[in-house]
Design a protein around this motif. Structure first.
Motif, PDB file in Angstrom:
ATOM      1  N   ILE A   6       0.838  -1.200   0.000  1.00 38.55           N
ATOM      2  CA  ILE A   6       0.000   0.000   0.000  1.00 38.55           C
ATOM      3  C   ILE A   6       0.872   1.249   0.000  1.00 38.55           C
ATOM      4  N   GLY A   7       1.953   1.235   0.800  1.00 39.71           N
ATOM      5  CA  GLY A   7       2.864   2.387   0.860  1.00 39.71           C
ATOM      6  C   GLY A   7       3.507   2.666  -0.481  1.00 39.71           C
ATOM      7  N   SER A   8       3.951   1.615  -1.159  1.00 42.99           N
ATOM      8  CA  SER A   8       4.561   1.788  -2.484  1.00 42.99           C
ATOM      9  C   SER A   8       3.563   2.336  -3.482  1.00 42.99           C
ATOM     10  N   GLU A   9       2.331   1.803  -3.436  1.00 43.25           N
ATOM     11  CA  GLU A   9       1.299   2.282  -4.345  1.00 43.25           C
ATOM     12  C   GLU A   9       0.957   3.746  -4.075  1.00 43.25           C
ATOM     13  N   SER A  10       0.921   4.113  -2.787  1.00 44.70           N
ATOM     14  CA  SER A  10       0.608   5.503  -2.414  1.00 44.70           C
ATOM     15  C   SER A  10       1.692   6.453  -2.905  1.00 44.70           C
ATOM     16  N   LYS A  11       2.961   6.050  -2.741  1.00 44.46           N
ATOM     17  CA  LYS A  11       4.062   6.905  -3.201  1.00 44.46           C
ATOM     18  C   LYS A  11       4.052   7.055  -4.719  1.00 44.46           C
ATOM     19  N   ALA A  12       3.775   5.945  -5.411  1.00 50.92           N
ATOM     20  CA  ALA A  12       3.707   6.004  -6.877  1.00 50.92           C
ATOM     21  C   ALA A  12       2.569   6.923  -7.321  1.00 50.92           C
ATOM     22  N   ALA A  13       1.430   6.828  -6.636  1.00 52.80           N
ATOM     23  CA  ALA A  13       0.290   7.687  -6.969  1.00 52.80           C
ATOM     24  C   ALA A  13       0.616   9.150  -6.671  1.00 52.80           C
TER      25      ALA A  13
END
Length: 202
Positions: A6-13
């Motif tokens: 989730i953290g990686s997806e949030s940073k990418a977003a």
């Protein structure tokens, strides 16, 4: 449970959102600019200067605008000192009458100073650190024109680092659109754009 994913997806977003807000190119070409997140504008500039300190040599020149915020001034002084590079100061309002005020404030290091940017930039210039808006007067600079002059006079060797913290809340940055590839690094503070307290390096 899945905080890494989730953290990686949030940073990418977040990076993609910032790219769309700050870069200004079409979705297909927006990948040309990298978005780096940091603690704040100061920390990303310090880290960038530390990286360059490893690349600079004693024959190189670091040119810094005196109208910069200290966040885009002190790290480059330190980088130049670490590498033994020559320090040059661009002081747009410098003249012989106010020489003593500069000498008093900048007595901790040797430097060359001038109000003439054309005189200061040479093929040995490797870094030029300047602000998009004067931190003294608040006037917005024509960064594209200044950057073209720097690239021409340095024969393309100078990397240009622009502090855009004061301008981004008032004008569209348009990193790719507005600077035509002439600016190498551009820094903003998201908390000045109604965002979280992070720095962004383009």
């Amino acid at each position: 449970r899945h905080r890494n994913k989730i953290g990686s997806e949030s940073k990418a977003a977040a990076r993609e959102t910032l790219r769309r807000l700050l870069v200004g190119s079409t979705e297909e070409t927006s990948q040309s600019s990298v978005v780096i997140l940091g603690l704040n504008a100061t920390s990303v500039l310090v880290t960038l200067a530390q990286c360059y300190a490893r690349l600079l040599t004693p024959t190189d020149e670091v040119l810094i605008s005196t109208e910069n915020h200290l966040a885009n001034f002190d790290p480059w002084i330190q980088a130049a000192k670490t590498a033994g590079a020559k320090i040059k100061l661009w002081a747009p309002f410098y003249n012989q009458k106010n020489q003593s005020s500069y000498d008093e404030f900048l007595r901790d290091f040797e430097y060359e100073i001038s109000s003439d940017l054309h005189h200061l930039v040479t093929p040995h210039t490797r870094i030029v650190a300047l602000s998009h808006a004067s931190n003294v007067l608040g006037s917005v600079r024509p960064i594209l024109d200044i950057s073209k002059t720097i690239k021409d006079n340095s024969k393309g060797y100078a990397h240009i680092v622009v502090d855009g913290v004061a301008v981004a809340p008032h004008e569209f940055v348009g990193f790719d659109e507005n600077f035509g590839g002439c600016v190498d690094w551009y820094v903003v503070s998201m908390h000045k754009l109604f965002g979280p307290h992070i720095g962004v390096l383009l």
